[in-house]
Structure formats: C-alpha cells, structure tokens
Scaffold this motif. Structure first.
Motif, PDB file in Angstrom:
ATOM      1  N   SER A  47     -19.602  15.332 -46.147  1.00  0.00           N
ATOM      2  CA  SER A  47     -19.580  13.870 -46.121  1.00  0.00           C
ATOM      3  C   SER A  47     -18.756  13.362 -44.941  1.00  0.00           C
ATOM      4  CB  SER A  47     -19.009  13.343 -47.437  1.00  0.00           C
ATOM      5  OG  SER A  47     -18.923  11.954 -47.420  1.00  0.00           O
ATOM      6  N   GLN A  75     -20.741  13.714 -41.721  1.00  0.00           N
ATOM      7  CA  GLN A  75     -21.797  12.710 -41.602  1.00  0.00           C
ATOM      8  C   GLN A  75     -21.227  11.340 -41.249  1.00  0.00           C
ATOM      9  OE1 GLN A  75     -23.692  13.315 -45.415  1.00  0.00           O
ATOM     10  NE2 GLN A  75     -25.027  14.915 -44.608  1.00  0.00           N
ATOM     11  N   GLU A  76     -20.064  11.017 -41.789  1.00  0.00           N
ATOM     12  CA  GLU A  76     -19.429   9.729 -41.511  1.00  0.00           C
ATOM     13  C   GLU A  76     -18.735   9.701 -40.142  1.00  0.00           C
ATOM     14  OE1 GLU A  76     -16.826   9.139 -44.834  1.00  0.00           O
ATOM     15  OE2 GLU A  76     -18.484   8.854 -46.242  1.00  0.00           O
TER      16      GLU A  76
END
Length: 98
Positions: free
Chosen positions: A15, A18-19
């Motif tokens: 996560s 991806q951020e």
C-alpha cells in the motif's frame, strides 16, 4: 512474527508503495526491500484476494434423488450438482472448477 502479522506487514508495504508514486524498483531500493520478495508478496496477496470462499451447503435429505443444486460461479460457469452428493464431494467439485 506470526503469519497474520507478516500478511498485514506486506499489505502495508505494498500500500505504501502504491501511494508513494515511486516505481516498484525505486521504492524497493529506497526502503532496502528485496525486489523479488516484494513481487512474491504482491502475487501472494493478489491470489489471496481472488480466492473464492466455499460456504457450507445444507441439503434436505428427503429430497428426490433426481433433484439438483444449481451453482453459478463468478467465472460465468453454471454447475448442476445432484443433491445426493455429500458436502465433501460438493467442495471437491467447487475446488476443481475454480
């Protein structure tokens, strides 16, 4: 670290990548993460998300032998199984059709 803790740890890492807006190689290099390990967990978590859950099916024992249970699978298949099958047999069929 337990398996569940590892699972959550890698969910967080993926996560974060991806951020971050960074490519996977850049993110791995910046965070000192093995590139192959990152992809291993990415694939493993994706497979986990795609797994189908088999729910217990309760059938009426007094139903006629020629009646069927119709199961519609997410991949578009329609399966008609005789109600005379045991729960274990139904689960085996469903696993084979995934």
């Amino acid at each position: 670290m337990t398996q569940e803790e590892k699972h959550q740890h890698w969910i967080n890492i993926i996560s974060n990548q991806q951020e971050s807006g960074l490519s996977v190689p850049q993110f791995c290099k910046q965070h000192d993460i093995n590139y192959a390990t990152f992809h291993y967990w990415l694939k493993k978590l994706k497979q986990t998300d795609e797994e189908q859950i088999v729910h217990q099916v309760i059938m009426n024992d007094s139903s006629p032998l020629d009646s069927v249970v119709v199961v519609y699978l997410p991949n578009g298949l329609k399966v008609e199984l005789p109600t005379s099958l045991s729960l274990a047999q139904i689960q085996t069929w469903l696993k084979a059709l995934q």
